[in-house]
Design a protein around this motif. Structure first.
Motif, mmCIF file in Angstrom:
data_model
loop_
_atom_site.group_PDB
_atom_site.id
_atom_site.type_symbol
_atom_site.label_atom_id
_atom_site.label_comp_id
_atom_site.label_asym_id
_atom_site.label_seq_id
_atom_site.Cartn_x
_atom_site.Cartn_y
_atom_site.Cartn_z
ATOM 1 N N VAL A 1 0.931 -1.131 -0.082
ATOM 2 C CA VAL A 1 -0.057 0.077 -0.077
ATOM 3 C C VAL A 1 0.993 1.199 -0.024
ATOM 4 N N THR A 2 1.920 1.277 0.485
ATOM 5 C CA THR A 2 2.790 2.452 0.651
ATOM 6 C C THR A 2 4.054 2.317 0.043
ATOM 7 N N THR A 3 4.448 1.549 -0.786
ATOM 8 C CA THR A 3 5.723 1.602 -1.465
ATOM 9 C C THR A 3 5.294 1.509 -3.208
ATOM 10 N N PRO A 4 6.357 2.076 -3.822
ATOM 11 C CA PRO A 4 6.198 1.908 -5.308
ATOM 12 C C PRO A 4 6.957 0.664 -5.710
ATOM 13 N N TYR A 5 6.635 0.363 -7.033
ATOM 14 C CA TYR A 5 7.476 -0.731 -7.535
ATOM 15 C C TYR A 5 8.324 -0.225 -8.527
ATOM 16 N N ILE A 6 9.578 -0.530 -8.273
ATOM 17 C CA ILE A 6 10.698 0.046 -9.147
ATOM 18 C C ILE A 6 11.313 -1.007 -10.154
ATOM 19 N N ILE B 1 21.372 -4.668 -14.891
ATOM 20 C CA ILE B 1 21.946 -3.634 -14.350
ATOM 21 C C ILE B 1 23.312 -3.973 -13.633
ATOM 22 N N ASN B 2 24.358 -3.167 -13.366
ATOM 23 C CA ASN B 2 25.557 -3.790 -12.943
ATOM 24 C C ASN B 2 25.510 -3.971 -11.339
ATOM 25 N N THR B 3 25.138 -2.886 -10.744
ATOM 26 C CA THR B 3 24.765 -2.931 -9.411
ATOM 27 C C THR B 3 23.609 -1.945 -8.952
ATOM 28 N N PRO B 4 22.662 -2.199 -7.916
ATOM 29 C CA PRO B 4 21.612 -1.241 -7.774
ATOM 30 C C PRO B 4 22.215 0.022 -6.960
ATOM 31 N N LEU B 5 21.459 0.911 -6.893
ATOM 32 C CA LEU B 5 21.956 2.237 -6.185
ATOM 33 C C LEU B 5 21.964 1.897 -4.727
ATOM 34 N N LYS B 6 23.092 2.361 -4.104
ATOM 35 C CA LYS B 6 23.793 2.013 -2.718
ATOM 36 C C LYS B 6 22.557 1.958 -1.699
ATOM 37 N N PRO B 7 21.656 2.578 -1.486
ATOM 38 C CA PRO B 7 20.776 2.615 -0.477
ATOM 39 C C PRO B 7 19.802 1.281 -0.659
ATOM 40 N N LEU C 1 15.511 6.434 -11.451
ATOM 41 C CA LEU C 1 14.082 5.848 -11.125
ATOM 42 C C LEU C 1 14.343 5.557 -9.586
ATOM 43 N N SER C 2 15.143 4.847 -9.183
ATOM 44 C CA SER C 2 15.296 4.344 -7.731
ATOM 45 C C SER C 2 15.409 5.640 -6.606
ATOM 46 N N GLN C 3 16.226 6.754 -7.232
ATOM 47 C CA GLN C 3 16.575 7.935 -6.466
ATOM 48 C C GLN C 3 15.134 8.662 -6.444
ATOM 49 N N ASP D 1 -2.573 6.327 -3.676
ATOM 50 C CA ASP D 1 -2.537 7.171 -4.819
ATOM 51 C C ASP D 1 -1.514 8.206 -5.038
ATOM 52 N N VAL D 2 -0.650 8.215 -3.745
ATOM 53 C CA VAL D 2 0.418 9.189 -3.753
ATOM 54 C C VAL D 2 1.433 8.681 -4.840
ATOM 55 N N TRP D 3 1.535 7.498 -5.188
ATOM 56 C CA TRP D 3 2.528 6.900 -6.120
ATOM 57 C C TRP D 3 2.203 6.532 -7.468
ATOM 58 N N ARG D 4 0.773 7.054 -7.910
ATOM 59 C CA ARG D 4 0.101 7.029 -9.122
ATOM 60 C C ARG D 4 1.106 7.614 -10.223
ATOM 61 N N GLU D 5 1.326 8.774 -9.919
ATOM 62 C CA GLU D 5 2.238 9.589 -10.854
ATOM 63 C C GLU D 5 3.562 8.884 -11.092
ATOM 64 N N PHE D 6 4.411 8.450 -10.116
ATOM 65 C CA PHE D 6 5.598 7.753 -10.178
ATOM 66 C C PHE D 6 5.670 6.488 -11.152
ATOM 67 N N GLN D 7 4.571 5.532 -10.574
ATOM 68 C CA GLN D 7 4.136 4.513 -11.190
ATOM 69 C C GLN D 7 3.952 4.550 -12.854
ATOM 70 N N THR D 8 3.101 5.487 -12.956
ATOM 71 C CA THR D 8 2.968 5.627 -14.402
ATOM 72 C C THR D 8 3.998 6.121 -15.130
#
Length: 483
Positions: free
Chosen positions: A373-378, A384-390, A467-469, A425-432
Motif C-alpha cells: 500500500v505504501t511502496t512504489p514498484y521500481i 544492471i551492474n549494481t543497484p543504487l547503494k541505499p 528511478l530508484s533515487q 494514490d500518492v505513488w500513481r504519478e511515479f508508477q505511471t
C-alpha cells in the motif's frame, strides 16, 4: 517524461565483482501472510510471464537488491547449508539478481532471476496446513535441504522446468527440511511446487491462459504423474495409499487432500489464506460463482480481459478498510480476513519475463520494499551492474532505502482511515512514469545492446538508478509531510 539518455560512449566499464551468497546461521523466521499470483504469457496484456509475490514475516526486515556474478568453482568445492548439510558445488554458477532480506536465501524467502530468465518467484509456507496423518507418515527431515536449495537450483538452470526438476532431485536425495510452496518461471512457462513432507512433493505447470492465486496452504489437487505438465516424487500415490492418506475407492488422488487441509480436521471455515484466494479470484473475475466460506476454490482463473501490471499491482495492494468484501458480509469472516496487502509485508514484487528479448533487458524485477500500500514498484532490470547503494546490501541499516519505506508503512498502519486517500494514490504519478519509461528504456537498451553489451548494462544501470533515487526522494518527502 524524463528524456532517456543513450550512452554511445563510456569512458570506463565497471566490472561487477561481488562475493558469492553467504552461508547464514540457522534462524527461525516463520512466514506470515505471504501471497503469490502466477500469470501465463497468454493472459497478460504484453505477452510476458508475470509472477507476483508479497512476502510476509513477523518481524520487520530490511529488504535489498543483490547481484551475484557468474562464478567458477573447483570440483572439490561444497555448499554448506545452515543445518550442516553439504552439497557438491557445480563447476559453474550462473549470474543472478535477487530481492531479499539478510536471511532470505537461507529461508527460501528471496525472489530471484538468473541470466537465462529463470526465476524463483517467491514462496508461501505450508507447514501449518499439513494434516496430522501426513506429519506422522512423512515427517520433515531436519538435516535435509532447506530453502537455500531453490537458489542452488536457480544457479544451475536454463529453464523453469529444469529448475523444478533439480529441486525435486535434491528433495529425493537429501529429504526436505521445510514445507513450502514455491513458484518457478521462465519466459515460456510458470510452475508451482509444493512439498508434502520430508520425502514427497508435487509440481504443476500453470496453463498459459490462466492465473493461479496462492496463499499459505496446500492447493495442488488431482494430478496425473504421467502428464508432461506434472512432476512428483517417486511412488507418491503408492505412498499416500499405503499410509492412509488417500483412499482410491473414494476419490482420485488429490495432493492437497493427502498432505494438507489441516483446517478440515477442526472443521474451520473462512481460513484467512482461503479468503485471500477467494478475494483475488473475485478481483480477477467478478462473475465466478464462489463464496468465502468454501473449503476449496478452483485452481485457476481465466479473466475475460487480459491483465497488465497496473491490475496486478492493484491486487497486491488490496486492503479494503471498513468496507464489505462484495458478498463477504459475515462479520466473523470479515474479522478473519487477512488482507492480501499485509502490514507485515517486508518486500513485494513482480517478476516480468519477456520472450524475444535477452535477459539483460527482458527480465525485470519490479521491487517494493515494504507493505504494498505504501511502496512504489521500481523496475530493477537483470542487466544492471549494481543497484543504487541505499537499495543494496552494502548500505548500513540506517542508510537502507527499505527503512524509509517501512517507516511510511508503519505510519500508515497506525491509522489507515486517516491516510486512505493518500495511499497508494500518492505513488500513481511515479508508477505511471515507470511504465511509460519502460518502453523507452527497453528500446534504448536494445539499440545499445546490439553495439556493445557492457554499454547496455551501464545504460540500464543509469536509468534504474534515476528511478530508484526519484522514488526514495518522494518517499522521504511524504514521510516528512505526514510526521
Amino acid at each position: 517524461m524524463k528524456i532517456i539518455k543513450l550512452l554511445f560512449t563510456i569512458t570506463a566499464i565497471h566490472i561487477l565483482v561481488l562475493a558469492g551468497p553467504p552461508t547464514f546461521p540457522q534462524v527461525d523466521t516463520p512466514e506470515e501472510e505471504s501471497f503469490l499470483l502466477l500469470a501465463g504469457n497468454k493472459i497478460t496484456a504484453d505477452g510476458s510471464v508475470v509472477v507476483a509475490h508479497n512476502k510476509g514475516l513477523k518481524d520487520d526486515k530490511a529488504a535489498f537488491i543483490e547481484k551475484y556474478p557468474r562464478r567458477q568453482y573447483d570440483s572439490a568445492d561444497v555448499i554448506r547449508l545452515q543445518n550442516g548439510l553439504e552439497i557438491p558445488q557445480n563447476d559453474i554458477s550462473m549470474a543472478w539478481l535477487s530481492l531479499q532480506t539478510k536471511n532470505g536465501l537461507a529461508q527460501g524467502d528471496a525472489v530471484a532471476i538468473n541470466e537465462n530468465q529463470v526465476s524463483i518467484a517467491g514462496t508461501v509456507t505450508l507447514e501449518a496446513d499439513r494434516n496430522m496423518k501426513a506429519r506422522k507418515a512423512d515427517p520433515l527431515v531436519p538435516e535435509g535441504v532447506t530453502g537455500r536449495i531453490f537458489y542452488i537450483a536457480l544457479e544451475r538452470s536454463k529453464t523453469a522446468r529444469e529448475c523444478v526438476s533439480l529441486i525435486g532431485k535434491f528433495y529425493n536425495r537429501y529429504g526436505i527440511a521445510q514445507a513450502k510452496g514455491i513458484a518457478v518461471a521462465d519466459q515460456n512457462e510458470v510452475w508451482y511446487m509444493e512439498s508434502g513432507g520430508g520425502h514427497h512433493w508435487a509440481a504443476v505447470k500453470i496453463p498459459e491462459n490462466a492465473i493461479w492465486p496462492q496463499a499459505n496452504g496446500y492447493r495442488i489437487g488431482h494430478i496425473e504423474p504421467n502428464n508432461e505438465d506434472v512432476m512428483a516424487s517417486p511412488g507418491l500415490a503408492y505412498f499416500a495409499r499405503n499410509n492412509d492418506l488417500w483412499d482410491p475407492e473414494e476419490q482420485l488422488f488429490n495432493f492437497a487432500d493427502a498432505f494438507g487441509r489441516k483446517d478440515r480436521e477442526a472443521d474451520k471455515k473462512g481460513k484467512s489464506g482461503h479468503l485471500k484466494i477467494w478475494r483475488a479470484m473475485r478481483l480477477l473475475d467478478s462473475t465466478l460463482s464462489i463464496t468465502p466460506g468454501q473449503k476449496t476454490y478452483p485452481q485457476f482463473v481465466r479473466p475475460d480481459e487480459k491483465v497488465d501490471l497496473h491490475r496486478i499491482i492493484s491486487i497486491l495492494r488490496d486492503r479494503p478498510v471498513n468496507a464489505s468484501f462484495d458478498t463477504l458480509n459475515n462479520d466473523t469472516l470479515v474479522k478473519a480476513m487477512a488482507p492480501i496487502a499485509s502490514r507485515n509485508t517486508v518486500h513485494t514484487g513482480m517478476v516480468q519475463l519477456t520472450r524475444g528479448l535477452p535477459s539483460t533487458v527482458g527480465a525485470v524485477l519490479w521491487a517494493g520494499f515494504s507493505s504494498p500500500v505504501t511502496t512504489p514498484y521500481i523496475p530493477f532490470y537483470f542487466g544492471i551492474n549494481t543497484p543504487l547503494k541505499p537499495y543494496s546490501a552494502k548500505a548500513s541499516e540506517p542508510e537502507k532505502a527499505s527503512q524509509v519505506y517501512q517507516a511510511l508503512s508503519g505510519r500508515y498502519h497506525q491509522d489507515p482511515d486517516k491516510f486512505r486517500e493518500k495511499f497508494p494514490d500518492v505513488w500513481r504519478e511515479f508508477q505511471t512514469k515507470c511504465f511509460t519509461e519502460q518502453v523507452h528504456i527497453d528500446r534504448g537498451a536494445m539499440r545499445v545492446h546490439r553495439i556493445n553489451s557492457p554499454m547496455a548494462r551501464q545504460f540500464l544501470t543509469t536509468n534504474v538508478d534515476e528511478l530508484s533515487q526519484d522514488a526514495l526522494d518522494i518517499a522521504r518527502k511524504i514521510l516528512e509531510e505526514i510526521k
